[in-house]
Design an enzyme around this catalytic site. Structure first.
Site, short mmCIF file in Angstrom:
data_model
loop_
_atom_site.label_atom_id
_atom_site.label_comp_id
_atom_site.label_asym_id
_atom_site.label_seq_id
_atom_site.Cartn_x
_atom_site.Cartn_y
_atom_site.Cartn_z
CG ASN A 1 88.26 35.90 -6.64
OD1 ASN A 1 87.69 36.29 -5.61
ND2 ASN A 1 88.13 36.51 -7.80
N GLY A 2 86.39 33.62 -4.78
CA GLY A 2 84.96 33.32 -4.94
C GLY A 2 84.44 32.56 -3.74
CD GLU B 1 84.77 54.03 -0.22
OE1 GLU B 1 84.48 54.81 -1.13
OE2 GLU B 1 84.89 52.80 -0.42
CE LYS C 1 89.10 50.60 -7.51
NZ LYS C 1 88.50 51.87 -7.07
NE ARG D 1 90.87 40.96 -7.86
CZ ARG D 1 90.14 41.03 -8.96
NH1 ARG D 1 90.50 41.83 -9.92
NH2 ARG D 1 89.07 40.30 -9.11
CG HIS E 1 60.54 65.48 5.63
ND1 HIS E 1 59.26 65.92 5.91
CD2 HIS E 1 60.92 66.12 4.50
CE1 HIS E 1 58.87 66.77 4.98
NE2 HIS E 1 59.86 66.92 4.11
CD GLU F 1 81.09 58.82 -4.66
OE1 GLU F 1 80.21 57.97 -4.47
OE2 GLU F 1 82.28 58.53 -4.86
CB CYS G 1 90.57 36.55 -3.22
SG CYS G 1 89.64 36.23 -1.74
CD1 TRP H 1 88.24 42.38 1.53
CD2 TRP H 1 86.55 40.98 1.10
NE1 TRP H 1 87.07 42.98 1.92
CE2 TRP H 1 86.02 42.15 1.68
CE3 TRP H 1 85.66 39.95 0.76
CZ2 TRP H 1 84.66 42.32 1.91
CZ3 TRP H 1 84.30 40.13 1.00
CH2 TRP H 1 83.82 41.31 1.57
CE LYS I 1 84.49 57.34 -2.42
NZ LYS I 1 83.94 57.00 -3.70
C1 F6R Z 1 83.22 53.31 -3.35
C2 F6R Z 1 83.49 52.14 -4.12
C3 F6R Z 1 82.44 51.08 -4.20
C4 F6R Z 1 82.21 50.71 -5.67
C5 F6R Z 1 81.23 49.55 -5.79
C6 F6R Z 1 80.94 49.21 -7.24
O1 F6R Z 1 84.30 54.18 -3.37
O2 F6R Z 1 84.53 52.01 -4.69
O3 F6R Z 1 81.25 51.50 -3.61
O4 F6R Z 1 81.74 51.85 -6.33
O5 F6R Z 1 81.74 48.42 -5.16
O6 F6R Z 1 82.09 48.84 -7.91
P1 F6R Z 1 82.17 48.84 -9.49
O7 F6R Z 1 82.01 50.24 -9.95
O8 F6R Z 1 83.51 48.26 -9.81
O9 F6R Z 1 81.04 47.98 -9.97
#
Ligand code: F6R
Length: 586
Positions: A100-101, A470, A581, A27, A486, A463, A2, A74, A467
């Site tokens: 937030n939390g 998500e 985020k 966020r 395997h 990775e 949030c 969120w 991507k």
């Molecule tokens: C993927 C993504 C998340 C962050 C993860 C860690 O695209 O953005 O998987 O990588 O939440 O976030 P940080 O790097 O801010 O600790």
């Protein structure tokens, strides 16, 4: 997660709150709300959806006032409903709170407040806060002490803001294990969970520490600890002040940030020489090194492991931050924890750092957000220098993390970094964008997608899959190419797309054999390589960049593939469902 913002000004704050909230929308964004003091009452406007939708549908623009607070949500506790959006009010509407939390003991608090006659309007954990403060006021406490008393009963991790109906000139803010920052400007002061909320208005900020409460007025502020003793905090100048948070000519932040990699990789490769030396000395002096991170940052950690081991014979263990607790007994004064995080606010990462610090370990970090909690908790930090990242999917910050890791690896070994060659190669790889858009269309009905790579290319396979999951909501798996046979090979049938990361490095021939195995089962292979091969159904050419640097140029086509797949499937890549985020809850 949030985002919260509050503002006390000598001008109307409604536009400022709307704008601040939009800058924090990345966020969390399932709902949003505003509380504005109109000189008489606290008017609340809240609903489900994006900030713009809420502003339009609820006629927020008819509001006016010089003090207010706002929130993007969120959801954690309680579904996505207008009632659960913040702010939450006390029964008598004297107290408004945005939060937030998580309040862990909210059920017990709620039951005891209900027994005293409080009526709850939402199913959130947050709503206990205004009711609890109202109770304290009824018991005769002044406003500050009511907040402090309430805080002493709350368990969990939180940052929240309080606006009182009968105190229209000040806001209270509380911080425990979630970020809260005071912004100081000529026209008034701010309280927010993210500097992006007020960066347009000021670059002067005061960072609250854990277990602190603040009272913020138009032209002053005071900070106390939870015992009520006044504490002094210095004013910081934010380094992102000149960076705009706009999409420029791009349709989405994600696309803009993918394109920014033309500059950001080079920026991140320019680390201060003394800082790097100190950082590497600490790494070399440690008895054992753990790298921690989550999601994309964890993948960067896996690349670091490969480079440190193969170039500098420096063994490290890479651990998902959320799994770090298992290692607690191994942590002592000789341990070095290298935490990698874009936001520097990820709860799992901060919790691991706390564990490590308590056991006497040293903490180093690689971080994007200069003012983040992680940066402030670390003994040394190397920064990504790539500006704010707004798209929820990490793109430019991943390659910037890799760039910083290459800098460290080059100090630890004889790896030389040819900045000009890398910059040219990165520029060149943008030539595949139309092809990636075409491939996203060609596979727009595929339900699954697999990514394979060996050695240093394996984390990039992980990775690429992350991507695609998500932002395009496609089931995707990243695999070490040799692992396919395997088990997962059973899932490869006619037409299933497999993206093979197969540059001309020591893994080339083995991965090609795996490609042949996939072809034999009818899989459709997209080969990402600097060498063409007839086994590939589609060949995506990447530049030859020197064998250890392929991850930098391999991942960009994968980011494009995920971006265009999201568009093909009608999704907004900037705001993927269910994600936030900065993940500030465990
Ligand atoms: C993927 C993504 C998340 C962050 C993860 C860690 O695209 O953005 O998987 O990588 O939440 O976030 P940080 O790097 O801010 O600790």
């Amino acid at each position: 997660m949030c985002g919260i913002i509050g503002c006390v000004s000598d001008v109307d704050v409604v536009e400022v709150l709307i704008d601040g909230l939009k800058n924090m929308e990345y966020r969390g964004y399932d709902s949003a709300g505003f509380g504005v003091h109109d000189g008489n009452t606290i008017r609340v406007c809240k609903g489900v959806g994006r900030v713009d939708e809420i502003v339009r549908s609820l006629d927020l623009k008819s509001f006016s006032g010089k003090i207010g607070l706002a929130h993007t949500r969120w959801a954690t506790h309680g579904g996505v409903t207008p009632e659960n959006a913040h702010p939450h009010l006390s029964c008598n509407e004297e107290v408004a709170v945005v939060h937030n939390g998580i309040i862990e003991n909210y059920q017990a608090l709620k039951a005891s407040l209900e027994a005293k006659g409080h009526r709850f309007r939402s199913t959130t954990d947050t709503e206990v806060i205004p009711h609890l403060i109202e109770e304290k006021l009824k018991a005769g406490k002044n406003h500050r002490d009511a907040v402090l008393d309430a805080v002493r009963e709350l368990k969990g991790s939180y940052a929240f803001l309080v606006l009182f109906r009968d105190l229209g000139d000040r806001l209270y803010g509380v911080r425990k294990d979630a970020p809260l920052i005071i912004g100081l400007s000529e026209r008034g002061n701010f309280l927010a969970s993210d500097v992006l909320a007020f960066l347009k208005h000021t670059n002067k900020a005061v960072f609250l520490e854990n277990l602190e409460v603040t009272e913020v007025k138009r032209d002053s502020y005071i900070i106390w600890n939870f015992e009520g003793e006044e504490v002094q905090r210095s004013v910081s100048t934010l380094v992102w002040e000149s960076m705009t948070v706009s999409k420029k000519e791009f349709t989405h932040y994600t696309l803009k940030e993918i394109h920014e990699q033309r500059e950001t990789i080079a920026l991140a490769l320019r680390q201060d020489s003394d800082d790097l030396d100190r950082f590497c000395l600490a790494l070399q002096g440690a008895d054992r090194i753990y790298i921690i991170g989550a999601g994309t940052s964890y993948h960067a950690g896996l690349v670091a492991k490969h480079l440190f081991l193969n170039l500098a014979k420096l063994p490290v263990e890479v651990i998902l931050a959320s799994e770090f607790e298992d290692y607690v007994t191994l942590i002592d004064e000789g341990t070095l924890l290298l935490a990698i995080s874009q936001s520097g606010e990820t709860a799992d990462v901060l919790s691991a750092v706390n564990i490590a610090e308590k056991r006497g370990a040293s903490v180093l970090s690689i971080v994007n957000t200069p003012s983040s909690t992680l940066a402030r908790m670390s003994e040394q930090t190397l920064y990504l220098n790539c500006g704010p990242e707004v798209g929820v999917a990490a793109t430019k910050t991943f390659t910037a993390q890799l760039a910083v890791i290459y800098c460290i690896a080059s100090r630890l070994s004889n790896l030389s970094i040819d900045l000009i060659k890398i910059t040219k190669a990165v520029e060149e790889v943008f030539g595949v964008e139309r092809q990636m858009a075409y491939l996203a269309q060609a596979f727009s009905t595929s339900k699954d997608c697999y990514f394979i790579g060996r050695g240093i290319n394996y984390p990039i396979a992980l990775e690429g899959a992350l991507k695609l999951k998500e932002i395009a909501y496609v089931h995707a798996e990243g695999l070490a190419a040799g692992e396919l046979k395997h088990g997962t090979l059973a899932l490869i049938s006619e037409g299933v797309p497999v993206i093979a990361l197969n540059p001309r490095d020591k893994t080339y021939h083995d991965t090609l054999s795996n490609v042949a195995e996939i072809k034999a089962r009818g899989g459709r292979v997209i080969g990402i390589s600097d060498v063409e091969n007839s086994l590939y159904d589609y060949y995506v050419k990447i530049p030859s960049v020197g064998k250890l640097f392929y991850p930098l140029v391999e991942v960009i086509p994968l980011q494009m593939f995920a971006y265009y797949s999201a568009l093909e499937r009608g999704q907004n890549p900037d705001y993927p469902r269910n994600l936030a985020k900065s993940v500030t809850v465990k």
